[in-house]
Motif scaffolding. Sequence first.
Motif, short mmCIF file in Angstrom:
data_model
loop_
_atom_site.label_atom_id
_atom_site.label_comp_id
_atom_site.label_asym_id
_atom_site.label_seq_id
_atom_site.Cartn_x
_atom_site.Cartn_y
_atom_site.Cartn_z
N ALA A 1 -8.91 17.19 -16.61
CA ALA A 1 -7.98 16.17 -16.11
C ALA A 1 -8.65 14.80 -16.03
O ALA A 1 -8.01 13.77 -16.25
CB ALA A 1 -7.46 16.59 -14.73
N GLY A 2 -9.93 14.79 -15.73
CA GLY A 2 -10.64 13.52 -15.60
C GLY A 2 -11.34 13.07 -16.88
O GLY A 2 -12.00 12.02 -16.89
N ASN B 1 -17.36 15.36 -22.14
CA ASN B 1 -16.59 14.33 -21.43
C ASN B 1 -17.36 13.04 -21.19
O ASN B 1 -16.78 12.01 -20.88
CB ASN B 1 -16.08 14.88 -20.08
CG ASN B 1 -17.20 15.42 -19.22
OD1 ASN B 1 -17.88 16.35 -19.63
ND2 ASN B 1 -17.43 14.84 -18.05
N ARG B 2 -18.69 13.09 -21.37
CA ARG B 2 -19.48 11.86 -21.20
C ARG B 2 -20.81 12.01 -21.93
O ARG B 2 -21.14 13.09 -22.44
CB ARG B 2 -19.70 11.52 -19.72
CG ARG B 2 -20.48 12.57 -18.94
CD ARG B 2 -20.58 12.14 -17.47
NE ARG B 2 -20.96 13.23 -16.60
CZ ARG B 2 -22.21 13.47 -16.18
NH1 ARG B 2 -23.20 12.69 -16.59
NH2 ARG B 2 -22.46 14.46 -15.36
N LYS C 1 -10.27 12.65 -24.11
CA LYS C 1 -8.86 12.75 -24.53
C LYS C 1 -8.49 11.60 -25.45
O LYS C 1 -7.74 11.78 -26.41
CB LYS C 1 -7.94 12.75 -23.30
CG LYS C 1 -7.92 14.07 -22.57
CD LYS C 1 -6.95 13.99 -21.41
CE LYS C 1 -7.01 15.22 -20.54
NZ LYS C 1 -6.53 14.96 -19.18
N ALA C 2 -9.04 10.43 -25.15
CA ALA C 2 -8.72 9.23 -25.94
C ALA C 2 -9.18 9.38 -27.40
O ALA C 2 -8.67 8.68 -28.27
CB ALA C 2 -9.36 7.99 -25.31
N LYS D 1 -10.94 11.37 -19.50
CA LYS D 1 -10.08 10.37 -20.18
C LYS D 1 -10.67 9.91 -21.50
O LYS D 1 -9.96 9.78 -22.50
CB LYS D 1 -9.89 9.16 -19.25
CG LYS D 1 -9.08 9.49 -18.02
CD LYS D 1 -8.58 8.22 -17.32
CE LYS D 1 -7.83 8.57 -16.05
NZ LYS D 1 -8.71 9.07 -14.97
N ASP D 2 -11.98 9.66 -21.53
CA ASP D 2 -12.61 9.16 -22.77
C ASP D 2 -12.54 10.21 -23.88
O ASP D 2 -12.33 9.88 -25.04
CB ASP D 2 -14.08 8.79 -22.51
CG ASP D 2 -14.19 7.61 -21.54
OD1 ASP D 2 -13.21 6.86 -21.42
OD2 ASP D 2 -15.25 7.46 -20.90
#
Length: 245
Positions: free
Chosen positions: A57-58, A31-32, A63-64, A60-61
């Motif tokens: 859920a958090g 996720n990061r 998922k993008a 975002k990057d």
Amino acid sequence: MFIRLMLTLLLLVAGHAQGAEQSTVLVTGANRGIGLELAGQLKAAGYSVIGTARKPAGAKDLKALGVRVEQLDVTDAASVAALAQRLDGVAIDLLINNAGVGGQGVNSIRELDVDAMAATYAVNAMGPMRVTQALLPNLEAGSGRTIVNISSVMASIKNNWGGAYDYRASKAALNMLNSSLAKELGKQGYISVVLHPGWVKTRMGGESAPVEIEDSAAGLVKVIAGLKDADNGKFYDYQGKPIPW
Ligand SMILES: NC(=O)c1ccc[n+]([C@@H]2O[C@H](COP(=O)([O-])OP(=O)(O)OC[C@H]3O[C@@H](n4cnc5c(N)ncnc54)[C@H](OP(=O)(O)O)[C@@H]3O)[C@@H](O)[C@H]2O)c1
């Protein structure tokens, strides 16, 4: 973008892109930081990517990127088992155990919280074993049979400049675990390595780190693409240089 394009070309030249197009990679802690960048670059190189996050859920990057996102806390046996269940029947060619924590950041035995060392070990050393063990059926079903454990130059006993007691020890433990893994699974055609990503500008590496995330991930992907049977059990940095144990 430029790095991703170059990497795709590089993999094509190396003859790996053909395989990559049908290959699946799972990256933990995606996720990061380095994990996110690895997920993006591997997707650009043609891999089908599964990226894990403690809190999808958090993420975002991640998922993008348009990759498959799965929940995973590498310290939580139930979370790991649930992931293995959701991935039942999914072949995985490349597993990248990237999730990690920096630990206590303690440089003196006087300040070391000995009991709290277990938390660092749980993520950095036990986590990769927990995930590898649970996903062995998926790796068996794949044809890549490659396990990459993201370690650190700070695991090197020869090059130790001191401090970071728990982090160093947890990554040195990971190195030994990888060594045993390589000895056992090597007989079944697996390649298991420990790779140091460089000192990288991430939340863990901090702002003064000299290596950009893109360059670290591009280097790691290049090293992974070039792995041969003879590399099983080895310890390299993101530029493919061997690191002394
Ligand atoms: N950055 C450097 O200079 C450097 C140098 C040598 C080695 N490394 C290694 O490279 C790897 C990636 O580091 P980074 O710099 O990208 O660090 P980072 O930016 O701090 O990211 C760490 C990642 O690990 C995840 N994670 C932490 N605990 C987890 C757990 N219990 N279960 C699942 N995921 C968990 C984090 O998820 P959350 O967002 O949920 O916390 C995050 O996605 C680590 O193994 C690290 O030790 C980094």
